[in-house]
Design a protein around this motif. Structure first.
Motif, PDB file in Angstrom:
ATOM      1  N   ARG A  23       0.851  -1.201   0.000  1.00  0.00           N
ATOM      2  CA  ARG A  23       0.000   0.000   0.000  1.00  0.00           C
ATOM      3  C   ARG A  23       0.886   1.250   0.000  1.00  0.00           C
ATOM      4  O   ARG A  23       2.118   1.163   0.079  1.00  0.00           O
ATOM      5  CB  ARG A  23      -0.931   0.015   1.221  1.00  0.00           C
ATOM      6  N   GLY A  26       5.013   2.468  -1.224  1.00  0.00           N
ATOM      7  CA  GLY A  26       5.619   1.223  -1.711  1.00  0.00           C
ATOM      8  C   GLY A  26       4.836   0.643  -2.875  1.00  0.00           C
ATOM      9  O   GLY A  26       5.412   0.157  -3.858  1.00  0.00           O
ATOM     10  N   SER A  45       5.573  -7.407   3.415  1.00  0.00           N
ATOM     11  CA  SER A  45       5.237  -6.775   4.702  1.00  0.00           C
ATOM     12  C   SER A  45       4.425  -7.781   5.510  1.00  0.00           C
ATOM     13  O   SER A  45       4.384  -8.963   5.157  1.00  0.00           O
ATOM     14  CB  SER A  45       4.498  -5.454   4.486  1.00  0.00           C
ATOM     15  N   LEU A  71       9.394  -7.087   9.485  1.00  0.00           N
ATOM     16  CA  LEU A  71      10.744  -6.530   9.529  1.00  0.00           C
ATOM     17  C   LEU A  71      11.032  -5.822  10.849  1.00  0.00           C
ATOM     18  O   LEU A  71      12.009  -5.085  10.959  1.00  0.00           O
ATOM     19  CB  LEU A  71      10.958  -5.581   8.344  1.00  0.00           C
ATOM     20  N   SER A  98       9.331   0.111   3.879  1.00  0.00           N
ATOM     21  CA  SER A  98       8.481  -0.070   5.072  1.00  0.00           C
ATOM     22  C   SER A  98       8.868   0.974   6.109  1.00  0.00           C
ATOM     23  O   SER A  98      10.061   1.228   6.331  1.00  0.00           O
ATOM     24  CB  SER A  98       8.670  -1.468   5.683  1.00  0.00           C
ATOM     25  N   GLY A 152      13.450   7.659   2.638  1.00  0.00           N
ATOM     26  CA  GLY A 152      13.607   8.528   3.796  1.00  0.00           C
ATOM     27  C   GLY A 152      12.406   9.435   3.909  1.00  0.00           C
ATOM     28  O   GLY A 152      11.270   9.025   3.685  1.00  0.00           O
ATOM     29  N   SER A 153      12.672  10.717   4.196  1.00  0.00           N
ATOM     30  CA  SER A 153      11.564  11.673   4.320  1.00  0.00           C
ATOM     31  C   SER A 153      12.101  13.090   4.428  1.00  0.00           C
ATOM     32  O   SER A 153      13.201  13.301   4.956  1.00  0.00           O
ATOM     33  CB  SER A 153      10.749  11.379   5.575  1.00  0.00           C
ATOM     34  N   TYR A 167      10.669   9.693  14.384  1.00  0.00           N
ATOM     35  CA  TYR A 167      10.458   9.512  12.940  1.00  0.00           C
ATOM     36  C   TYR A 167      11.466  10.366  12.163  1.00  0.00           C
ATOM     37  O   TYR A 167      12.218   9.857  11.330  1.00  0.00           O
ATOM     38  CB  TYR A 167       9.018   9.900  12.573  1.00  0.00           C
ATOM     39  N   LYS A 171      14.748   9.073  10.013  1.00  0.00           N
ATOM     40  CA  LYS A 171      14.880   9.353   8.576  1.00  0.00           C
ATOM     41  C   LYS A 171      16.173  10.135   8.291  1.00  0.00           C
ATOM     42  O   LYS A 171      16.834   9.898   7.287  1.00  0.00           O
ATOM     43  CB  LYS A 171      13.659  10.127   8.072  1.00  0.00           C
ATOM     44  N   SER A 202      -1.578   8.532   2.128  1.00  0.00           N
ATOM     45  CA  SER A 202      -1.393   7.121   2.500  1.00  0.00           C
ATOM     46  C   SER A 202      -1.995   6.950   3.884  1.00  0.00           C
ATOM     47  O   SER A 202      -2.446   7.922   4.502  1.00  0.00           O
ATOM     48  CB  SER A 202       0.100   6.753   2.524  1.00  0.00           C
ATOM     49  N   MET A 204      -0.391   6.551   6.471  1.00  0.00           N
ATOM     50  CA  MET A 204       0.441   7.325   7.405  1.00  0.00           C
ATOM     51  C   MET A 204       0.002   8.779   7.513  1.00  0.00           C
ATOM     52  O   MET A 204       0.199   9.421   8.542  1.00  0.00           O
ATOM     53  CB  MET A 204       1.906   7.248   6.954  1.00  0.00           C
TER      54      MET A 204
HETATM   55  N1  LIG Z   1       3.063   9.303   3.025  1.00  0.00           N
HETATM   56  C1  LIG Z   1       3.938  10.283   3.159  1.00  0.00           C
HETATM   57  O1  LIG Z   1       3.589  11.475   3.073  1.00  0.00           O
HETATM   58  C2  LIG Z   1       5.405   9.970   3.395  1.00  0.00           C
HETATM   59  C3  LIG Z   1       6.302  11.046   3.400  1.00  0.00           C
HETATM   60  C4  LIG Z   1       7.650  10.799   3.585  1.00  0.00           C
HETATM   61  C5  LIG Z   1       8.095   9.504   3.742  1.00  0.00           C
HETATM   62  N2  LIG Z   1       7.200   8.476   3.746  1.00  0.00           N
HETATM   63  C6  LIG Z   1       7.748   7.118   3.915  1.00  0.00           C
HETATM   64  O2  LIG Z   1       7.231   6.265   2.919  1.00  0.00           O
HETATM   65  C7  LIG Z   1       7.261   4.922   3.409  1.00  0.00           C
HETATM   66  C8  LIG Z   1       5.875   4.300   3.161  1.00  0.00           C
HETATM   67  O3  LIG Z   1       4.932   4.988   3.985  1.00  0.00           O
HETATM   68  P1  LIG Z   1       3.424   5.255   3.519  1.00  0.00           P
HETATM   69  O4  LIG Z   1       3.189   6.684   3.564  1.00  0.00           O
HETATM   70  O5  LIG Z   1       3.134   4.493   2.306  1.00  0.00           O
HETATM   71  O6  LIG Z   1       2.650   4.677   4.786  1.00  0.00           O
HETATM   72  P2  LIG Z   1       1.818   3.353   5.026  1.00  0.00           P
HETATM   73  O7  LIG Z   1       0.716   3.246   4.043  1.00  0.00           O
HETATM   74  O8  LIG Z   1       1.498   3.349   6.463  1.00  0.00           O
HETATM   75  O9  LIG Z   1       2.864   2.191   4.686  1.00  0.00           O
HETATM   76  C9  LIG Z   1       3.714   1.643   5.637  1.00  0.00           C
HETATM   77  C10 LIG Z   1       4.176   0.303   5.074  1.00  0.00           C
HETATM   78  O10 LIG Z   1       5.092  -0.303   5.992  1.00  0.00           O
HETATM   79  C11 LIG Z   1       4.711  -1.662   6.183  1.00  0.00           C
HETATM   80  N3  LIG Z   1       5.104  -2.117   7.509  1.00  0.00           N
HETATM   81  C12 LIG Z   1       4.694  -1.621   8.706  1.00  0.00           C
HETATM   82  N4  LIG Z   1       5.194  -2.358   9.714  1.00  0.00           N
HETATM   83  C13 LIG Z   1       5.953  -3.335   9.120  1.00  0.00           C
HETATM   84  C14 LIG Z   1       6.713  -4.422   9.639  1.00  0.00           C
HETATM   85  N5  LIG Z   1       6.820  -4.656  10.956  1.00  0.00           N
HETATM   86  N6  LIG Z   1       7.352  -5.230   8.737  1.00  0.00           N
HETATM   87  C15 LIG Z   1       7.265  -5.001   7.403  1.00  0.00           C
HETATM   88  N7  LIG Z   1       6.560  -4.002   6.876  1.00  0.00           N
HETATM   89  C16 LIG Z   1       5.895  -3.181   7.734  1.00  0.00           C
HETATM   90  C17 LIG Z   1       3.198  -1.668   6.021  1.00  0.00           C
HETATM   91  O11 LIG Z   1       2.703  -2.960   5.668  1.00  0.00           O
HETATM   92  P3  LIG Z   1       2.030  -3.980   6.737  1.00  0.00           P
HETATM   93  O12 LIG Z   1       1.090  -3.214   7.579  1.00  0.00           O
HETATM   94  O13 LIG Z   1       1.392  -5.022   5.852  1.00  0.00           O
HETATM   95  O14 LIG Z   1       3.188  -4.558   7.500  1.00  0.00           O
HETATM   96  C18 LIG Z   1       3.010  -0.675   4.888  1.00  0.00           C
HETATM   97  O15 LIG Z   1       3.140  -1.322   3.645  1.00  0.00           O
HETATM   98  C19 LIG Z   1       7.649   5.001   4.870  1.00  0.00           C
HETATM   99  O16 LIG Z   1       9.015   4.714   5.029  1.00  0.00           O
HETATM  100  C20 LIG Z   1       7.369   6.447   5.224  1.00  0.00           C
HETATM  101  O17 LIG Z   1       8.153   6.892   6.297  1.00  0.00           O
HETATM  102  C21 LIG Z   1       5.876   8.679   3.584  1.00  0.00           C
END
Ligand SMILES: NC(=O)c1ccc[n+]([C@@H]2O[C@H](COP(=O)([O-])OP(=O)(O)OC[C@H]3O[C@@H](n4cnc5c(N)ncnc54)[C@H](OP(=O)(O)O)[C@@H]3O)[C@@H](O)[C@H]2O)c1
Length: 264
Positions: A23, A26, A45, A71, A98, A152-153, A167, A171, A202, A204
């Motif tokens: 989701r 990723g 995941s 993980l 992740s 990262g972020s 967080y 990062k 997302s 998050m």
């Molecule tokens: N959305 C944003 O605005 C934003 C901005 C900057 C950076 N990011 C980064 O982008 C990346 C993806 O985040 P997202 O926004 O897509 O949020 P998200 O939808 O919450 O995705 C988080 C992902 O991490 C996986 N995950 C969580 N716990 C895990 C575990 N113990 N083992 C393996 N996988 C695990 C989740 O899958 P399961 O629940 O199936 O384990 C999910 O696929 C993250 O590193 C986040 O810090 C996001």
């Protein structure tokens, strides 16, 4: 020589692992890899059912493969690496995506939340990458290096934290780890780069997108005036993993609509 766009940005025949590919960001990155012709894209995941659903959605041809993995422990990272190693003789691209966030006031930030965030955002990319080095090495050539992309972020670059202290710290450290990996692995023809996304929709960021006022406030703080979308992150990941990015290593690439410009 005439440049051919599919040779420049295509991933024909490549094998990738995207953690957290079920989701959010990723999934967007995995979707980009499939669209660019990757042979196999593993998404891994905890939630196996959600991963299967995504795999079927983004590739009806079975090129996207779901692997259940937790993980949050080094043992879980090693188990995923072992599973990939039992299926593949080489890995062209590893995307450490992740991640988890936790926000609370600094005075009473829970210790277990600090540990959870650091484990997934920093320790997992470190130990998963280490365990996959032999497979990455098997894919690496001087003209076409194997690629590590750490997600990262912008939070690792700016002071504003919205209470998500570990967080942003994790990062920032992941960006530094990316540069260390780039320096260390260049001689093995493996590149390491980080994407530093700003705001993307997302799970998050649901707390922001579902709060009209907060969402408007966040959008107003982004110089390009909008949240990121599929093309933004998939395109940046494609650049770093295709021929177009073969000579780029140690870079932290902001994909944030200019948000990091508000550093002060
Ligand atoms: N959305 C944003 O605005 C934003 C901005 C900057 C950076 N990011 C980064 O982008 C990346 C993806 O985040 P997202 O926004 O897509 O949020 P998200 O939808 O919450 O995705 C988080 C992902 O991490 C996986 N995950 C969580 N716990 C895990 C575990 N113990 N083992 C393996 N996988 C695990 C989740 O899958 P399961 O629940 O199936 O384990 C999910 O696929 C993250 O590193 C986040 O810090 C996001």
């Amino acid at each position: 020589m005439t440049l051919q766009i599919d040779r420049l940005f295509g991933l024909s025949g490549k094998v990738a692992l995207v953690t957290g590919g079920g989701r959010g960001l990723g999934k967007m990155i995995a979707e980009g890899f499939i669209a660019a012709g990757a042979a196999r894209v593993y998404i891994a995941s905890r939630n196996a059912a959600a991963l299967e659903e995504t795999a079927a959605e983004i590739s009806g041809e079975g090129r996207c493969i779901a692997l259940a993995a937790d993980l949050s422990t080094v043992a879980g990272c090693k188990a995923l690496a072992a599973e990939i190693s039992s299926r593949e003789t080489r890995l062209d691209m590893l995307v450490n995506n992740s991640g988890a966030a936790w926000a609370a006031p600094l005075e009473n930030f829970p210790e277990h939340a600090w540990d959870k965030v650091f484990q997934l955002n920093l320790k997992a990319p470190f130990f998963l990458t280490a365990a996959l080095l032999p497979l990455l090495g098997a894919a690496a050539t001087p003209g076409d290096p194997a690629r590590i992309v750490n997600v990262g972020s912008v939070a690792g670059e700016v002071a504003k934290s919205l209470g998500a202290y570990p967080y942003g710290l994790s990062k920032g450290a992941l960006h530094q780890l990316t540069q260390m990996m780039a320096a260390e692995y260049a001689a093995r023809h493996i590149t390491a780069n980080a994407l530093a996304p700003g705001r993307f929709p997302s799970k998050m960021t649901k707390n922001i997108t579902e709060d009209e006022n907060l969402y408007a406030e966040e959008v107003a703080a982004i110089p390009l005036g909008r949240f990121g979308r599929l093309e933004d992150i998939a395109g940046a990941a494609l650049f770093l993993t295709s021929n177009a990015g073969a000579y780029v290593t140690g870079v932290v690439l902001p994909v944030d609509g200019g948000a990091a410009l508000n550093r002060g």
